[in-house]
Design a protein around this motif. Structure first.
Motif, PDB file in Angstrom:
ATOM      1  N   HIS A 158      84.567  -6.082  57.523  1.00 50.68           N
ATOM      2  CA  HIS A 158      85.646  -5.358  58.194  1.00 50.68           C
ATOM      3  C   HIS A 158      85.555  -5.412  59.723  1.00 50.68           C
ATOM      4  N   LEU A 173      90.045  -0.873  61.899  1.00 50.91           N
ATOM      5  CA  LEU A 173      89.011  -0.757  60.880  1.00 50.91           C
ATOM      6  C   LEU A 173      89.508   0.036  59.671  1.00 50.91           C
ATOM      7  N   GLU A 174      90.165   1.145  59.920  1.00 51.08           N
ATOM      8  CA  GLU A 174      90.630   1.983  58.808  1.00 51.08           C
ATOM      9  C   GLU A 174      91.759   1.338  57.997  1.00 51.08           C
ATOM     10  N   ALA A 182      81.482  -6.294  52.223  1.00 49.19           N
ATOM     11  CA  ALA A 182      82.773  -5.781  52.687  1.00 49.19           C
ATOM     12  C   ALA A 182      82.615  -4.934  53.946  1.00 49.19           C
ATOM     13  N   CYS A 242      91.541  -1.917  57.029  1.00 49.23           N
ATOM     14  CA  CYS A 242      90.940  -2.987  56.217  1.00 49.23           C
ATOM     15  C   CYS A 242      90.707  -2.499  54.789  1.00 49.23           C
ATOM     16  N   LYS A 243      91.205  -3.252  53.841  1.00 50.14           N
ATOM     17  CA  LYS A 243      91.054  -2.920  52.426  1.00 50.14           C
ATOM     18  C   LYS A 243      90.548  -4.156  51.697  1.00 50.14           C
ATOM     19  N   THR A 244      89.404  -4.011  51.018  1.00 50.97           N
ATOM     20  CA  THR A 244      88.806  -5.147  50.319  1.00 50.97           C
ATOM     21  C   THR A 244      88.650  -4.839  48.842  1.00 50.97           C
TER      22      THR A 244
END
Length: 117
Positions: free
Chosen positions: A25, A36-37, A21, A39-41
């Motif tokens: 990102h 980038l901040e 992960a 992105c949630k996986t």
């Protein structure tokens, strides 16, 4: 946004999914102009994976990336190709195990909302 879901077989417990992960990102940021901040996986372990008539010795990984609308089909295709290549680097073949690696990029529904509390 982006909302990323990794569905992966139980056969792949030895893969460092957090490392995947963290590597994923920046690829999403560079390819799809995301932050980038944002992105949630989530990595979801599946228990029952069946390919054709077989339920043993197949490992499936599917990465779904949902983005706000506006990316071209070409951008989405480049991103899916980059994700599959990244999977190849992080998910190593195992004896007697067939790997099925896939990725898709789709637009979030216009009704999508989020809240950070």
């Amino acid at each position: 946004m982006p909302q990323i879901t990794v569905e992966r077989s139980a056969y792949l417990d030895d893969v460092d999914w957090e490392e995947f992960a963290v590597a994923l990102h920046p690829v999403v940021v560079e390819t799809a102009a995301a932050r980038l901040e944002a992105c949630k996986t989530r990595v979801l372990r599946t228990e029952d994976d069946i390919v054709g008539a077989e339920w043993e010795r197949h490992a499936i990984v599917n990465v779904s990336i949902a983005l706000l609308a506006g990316r071209s089909d070409e951008t989405k295709a480049r991103l899916t190709e980059a994700v599959v290549e990244l999977l190849r680097k992080h998910v190593q073949p195992q004896d007697g195990l067939t790997l099925h690696l896939s990725a898709e990029v789709r637009d979030l529904d216009p009704s999508y909302r989020k809240a950070e509390v």
